[in-house]
Design a protein around this motif. Structure first.
Motif, PDB file in Angstrom:
ATOM      1  N   GLY A  41     -66.611 -44.041 -27.309  1.00  9.97           N
ATOM      2  CA  GLY A  41     -67.692 -43.199 -26.605  1.00  9.97           C
ATOM      3  C   GLY A  41     -67.585 -43.425 -25.187  1.00  9.97           C
ATOM      4  O   GLY A  41     -67.394 -44.549 -24.601  1.00  9.97           O
TER       5      GLY A  41
ATOM      6  N   VAL B 263     -65.845 -42.249 -22.732  1.00  7.99           N
ATOM      7  CA  VAL B 263     -64.405 -42.434 -21.986  1.00  7.99           C
ATOM      8  C   VAL B 263     -64.100 -41.113 -20.954  1.00  7.99           C
ATOM      9  O   VAL B 263     -63.086 -41.352 -20.261  1.00  7.99           O
ATOM     10  CB  VAL B 263     -63.161 -42.898 -22.894  1.00  7.99           C
ATOM     11  N   GLY B 264     -64.876 -40.166 -21.292  1.00  4.79           N
ATOM     12  CA  GLY B 264     -64.640 -38.862 -20.435  1.00  4.79           C
ATOM     13  C   GLY B 264     -64.021 -37.839 -21.168  1.00  4.79           C
ATOM     14  O   GLY B 264     -63.749 -36.919 -20.524  1.00  4.79           O
TER      15      GLY B 264
ATOM     16  N   THR C  32     -65.370 -35.354 -22.833  1.00  2.07           N
ATOM     17  CA  THR C  32     -66.264 -33.918 -22.827  1.00  2.07           C
ATOM     18  C   THR C  32     -65.818 -33.203 -21.208  1.00  2.07           C
ATOM     19  O   THR C  32     -65.550 -32.462 -21.313  1.00  2.07           O
ATOM     20  CB  THR C  32     -67.625 -34.102 -22.898  1.00  2.07           C
ATOM     21  N   ASN C  33     -65.958 -34.393 -20.357  1.00  2.00           N
ATOM     22  CA  ASN C  33     -65.628 -33.850 -19.014  1.00  2.00           C
ATOM     23  C   ASN C  33     -63.929 -33.358 -18.876  1.00  2.00           C
ATOM     24  O   ASN C  33     -64.059 -32.434 -18.028  1.00  2.00           O
ATOM     25  CB  ASN C  33     -65.901 -34.890 -18.092  1.00  2.00           C
TER      26      ASN C  33
ATOM     27  N   ASP D 156     -68.823 -31.756 -31.205  1.00  2.00           N
ATOM     28  CA  ASP D 156     -69.839 -32.860 -30.984  1.00  2.00           C
ATOM     29  C   ASP D 156     -71.091 -32.692 -30.676  1.00  2.00           C
ATOM     30  O   ASP D 156     -71.489 -31.767 -30.081  1.00  2.00           O
ATOM     31  CB  ASP D 156     -69.067 -34.005 -29.719  1.00  2.00           C
TER      32      ASP D 156
ATOM     33  N   ALA E  39     -67.108 -39.155 -30.193  1.00  2.00           N
ATOM     34  CA  ALA E  39     -66.555 -40.639 -30.554  1.00  2.00           C
ATOM     35  C   ALA E  39     -66.441 -41.142 -31.928  1.00  2.00           C
ATOM     36  O   ALA E  39     -67.213 -40.592 -32.755  1.00  2.00           O
ATOM     37  CB  ALA E  39     -67.615 -41.612 -29.572  1.00  2.00           C
TER      38      ALA E  39
ATOM     39  N   PHE F  17     -61.066 -42.616 -10.963  1.00  2.00           N
ATOM     40  CA  PHE F  17     -62.494 -42.811 -10.927  1.00  2.00           C
ATOM     41  C   PHE F  17     -62.952 -41.985  -9.624  1.00  2.00           C
ATOM     42  O   PHE F  17     -62.678 -42.213  -8.643  1.00  2.00           O
ATOM     43  CB  PHE F  17     -63.145 -44.286 -10.837  1.00  2.00           C
TER      44      PHE F  17
ATOM     45  N   ARG G 191     -69.706 -37.636 -11.760  1.00  2.00           N
ATOM     46  CA  ARG G 191     -71.117 -37.924 -12.017  1.00  2.00           C
ATOM     47  C   ARG G 191     -71.887 -36.940 -11.326  1.00  2.00           C
ATOM     48  O   ARG G 191     -72.981 -36.289 -11.814  1.00  2.00           O
ATOM     49  CB  ARG G 191     -71.420 -39.304 -11.355  1.00  2.00           C
TER      50      ARG G 191
ATOM     51  N   VAL H 122     -71.960 -33.486 -13.132  1.00  2.00           N
ATOM     52  CA  VAL H 122     -72.555 -33.852 -14.358  1.00  2.00           C
ATOM     53  C   VAL H 122     -73.909 -33.389 -14.019  1.00  2.00           C
ATOM     54  O   VAL H 122     -74.733 -32.762 -14.666  1.00  2.00           O
ATOM     55  CB  VAL H 122     -72.459 -35.047 -14.966  1.00  2.00           C
TER      56      VAL H 122
HETATM   57  N1  ATP Z   1     -62.877 -39.816 -13.796  1.00  2.00           N
HETATM   58  C1  ATP Z   1     -64.446 -39.898 -13.726  1.00  2.00           C
HETATM   59  N2  ATP Z   1     -64.684 -40.609 -12.553  1.00  2.00           N
HETATM   60  C2  ATP Z   1     -65.868 -41.356 -12.743  1.00  2.00           C
HETATM   61  N3  ATP Z   1     -66.870 -40.922 -13.685  1.00  2.00           N
HETATM   62  C3  ATP Z   1     -66.514 -40.426 -14.829  1.00  2.00           C
HETATM   63  C4  ATP Z   1     -64.905 -39.890 -14.729  1.00  2.00           C
HETATM   64  N4  ATP Z   1     -64.808 -39.424 -16.107  1.00  2.00           N
HETATM   65  C5  ATP Z   1     -65.957 -39.131 -16.860  1.00  2.00           C
HETATM   66  N5  ATP Z   1     -66.866 -40.170 -15.975  1.00  2.00           N
HETATM   67  C6  ATP Z   1     -68.370 -40.235 -16.416  1.00  2.00           C
HETATM   68  O1  ATP Z   1     -68.425 -40.922 -17.646  1.00  2.00           O
HETATM   69  C7  ATP Z   1     -69.457 -40.727 -18.343  1.00  2.00           C
HETATM   70  C8  ATP Z   1     -68.807 -40.097 -19.647  1.00  2.00           C
HETATM   71  O2  ATP Z   1     -68.345 -38.891 -19.722  1.00  2.00           O
HETATM   72  P1  ATP Z   1     -67.968 -37.984 -20.849  1.00  2.00           P
HETATM   73  O3  ATP Z   1     -69.503 -37.593 -21.386  1.00  2.00           O
HETATM   74  O4  ATP Z   1     -67.113 -36.825 -20.546  1.00  2.00           O
HETATM   75  O5  ATP Z   1     -67.503 -39.009 -22.098  1.00  2.00           O
HETATM   76  P2  ATP Z   1     -67.346 -38.875 -23.470  1.00  2.00           P
HETATM   77  O6  ATP Z   1     -65.969 -39.518 -23.910  1.00  2.00           O
HETATM   78  O7  ATP Z   1     -67.346 -37.270 -23.786  1.00  2.00           O
HETATM   79  O8  ATP Z   1     -68.396 -39.386 -24.224  1.00  2.00           O
HETATM   80  P3  ATP Z   1     -68.875 -39.204 -25.609  1.00  2.00           P
HETATM   81  O9  ATP Z   1     -68.384 -40.300 -26.446  1.00  2.00           O
HETATM   82  O10 ATP Z   1     -70.450 -39.733 -25.469  1.00  2.00           O
HETATM   83  O11 ATP Z   1     -68.834 -37.955 -26.094  1.00  2.00           O
HETATM   84  C9  ATP Z   1     -70.156 -39.341 -17.831  1.00  2.00           C
HETATM   85  O12 ATP Z   1     -71.326 -39.911 -17.022  1.00  2.00           O
HETATM   86  C10 ATP Z   1     -69.225 -38.890 -16.629  1.00  2.00           C
HETATM   87  O13 ATP Z   1     -69.922 -38.369 -15.282  1.00  2.00           O
END
Ligand code: ATP
Ligand code: MG
Length: 289
Positions: free
Chosen positions: A31, A33-34, A36-37, A59, A141, A227, A232, A235
């Motif tokens: 979970g 790791v990013g 969704t973004n 999800d 996740a 990063f 953030r 979001v």
């Molecule tokens: N490249 C990045 N740089 C900085 N922060 C990031 C980056 N990618 C993602 N994040 C941050 O990490 C957090 C998690 O991102 P995201 O929701 O996309 O993850 P996810 O894998 O979809 O999570 P989940 O497993 O809960 O669905 C968010 O707060 C986002 O702002």
């Protein structure tokens, strides 16, 4: 329940006879790791390359695609499954012309559909196939039945990892399950939230080494997304990074990846990959996984 829209039999008919469709699942095991973004921003970047993109939110978690983009879902896939809506009716309009299939508990239920729901889904995807070139599926996740059924059905699998100890072990566990139990052999890897180019390469090498040793899987490095505080901030503003900060480091990296993804060949099959995707999704249902 209104079943008027359903076809008389369960034959989906000639689906997407002309153009193959790329179906890409974004997953990773761990979970946060990013996933969704990356799903959202890669979808928009592909749309900027003039692809017609549908992003499916598979999800039910908190940071949903619709929340991230400030969209409000009136109807969900549950309405499609009971036959009261077509997929077109539930699609949300996202940035750059992308369409979003919002998440709902129906997504969870796709691993145990009734025959009527099954028919409704086949019909709905048949309709959808005319609308898109690329289907991106953002997964939850973990290695739940739902995650596995969506990922094994996709044509391309993107594994997102970051530099946290459990990210590599969770990604490995997912790859192992998909590879040994479900015959998925090709994985593309994105290293996210990296502090340097080398960190991304090291992460990939670590994952690749263990997969190489124990599995019959092929891993390909798609690249790294640095990063970037702008992620953030975007979001918080409920905007996609690529629109909030188009020139940021992370947005630039994502655009380069979208160009690579756009170059991936799509096997030209007579009926297209959307049908393949759906068949696999529903086969997972029939086999109990
Ligand atoms: N490249 C990045 N740089 C900085 N922060 C990031 C980056 N990618 C993602 N994040 C941050 O990490 C957090 C998690 O991102 P995201 O929701 O996309 O993850 P996810 O894998 O979809 O999570 P989940 O497993 O809960 O669905 C968010 O707060 C986002 O702002
Ligand atoms: Mg997510």
């Amino acid at each position: 329940m209104n079943l008027v829209k359903l076809p008389q039999n369960r034959d989906p008919g000639p689906m997407n006879a002309h153009r193959p469709i790329k179906v890409i699942a974004v997953t990773g095991g761990k979970g946060g790791v990013g996933k969704t973004n990356l799903s959202v921003n890669l979808s928009i970047a592909l749309a900027e390359l003039r692809r017609r993109v549908v992003l499916m939110d598979a999800d039910l978690g908190l940071a949903n695609v619709d929340v991230l983009l400030g969209l409000q879902a009136k109807h969900t896939i549950t309405d499609v499954l009971d036959g009261s809506k077509g997929l077109r009716d539930i699609l949300l309009n996202g940035p750059a012309g992308i369409k979003v299939v919002p998440a709902s508990s129906g997504v969870q239920g796709m691993t145990s559909l009734t025959p009527q729901e099954h028919a409704a889904l086949v019909y709905a995807f048949n309709e959808l196939s005319e609308l898109l070139d690329v289907l991106v599926v953002d997964t939850a996740a973990g290695i739940s039945e739902t995650v596995v059924s969506f990922v094994r059905a996709a044509q391309e699998v993107i594994i997102v990892v970051c530099d946290e100890p459990s990210s590599i072990t969770d990604a490995y566990a997912l790859i192992k399950l998909l590879n040994s139990e479900h015959g998925v052999f090709r994985f593309r890897v994105i290293a996210n939230m990296t502090r340097s180019n080398q960190e991304g390469i090291n992460l990939f090498n670590k994952l690749n080494a263990v997969c190489d040793r124990f599995l019959d899987a092929s891993l390909q490095y798609l690249g790294h997304v640095p990063f970037d505080e702008n992620v953030r901030k975007a979001v918080q503003k409920r905007q996609a990074l690529i629109q909030f900060a188009p020139r940021s480091k992370a947005a630039s990296a994502i655009r380069v990846m979208a160009q690579k993804i756009d170059q991936w060949p799509v096997q030209a099959s007579a009926r297209g990959h959307l049908e393949f995707f759906l068949e696999r999704l529903l086969a997972a249902n029939a086999s109990g996984y």
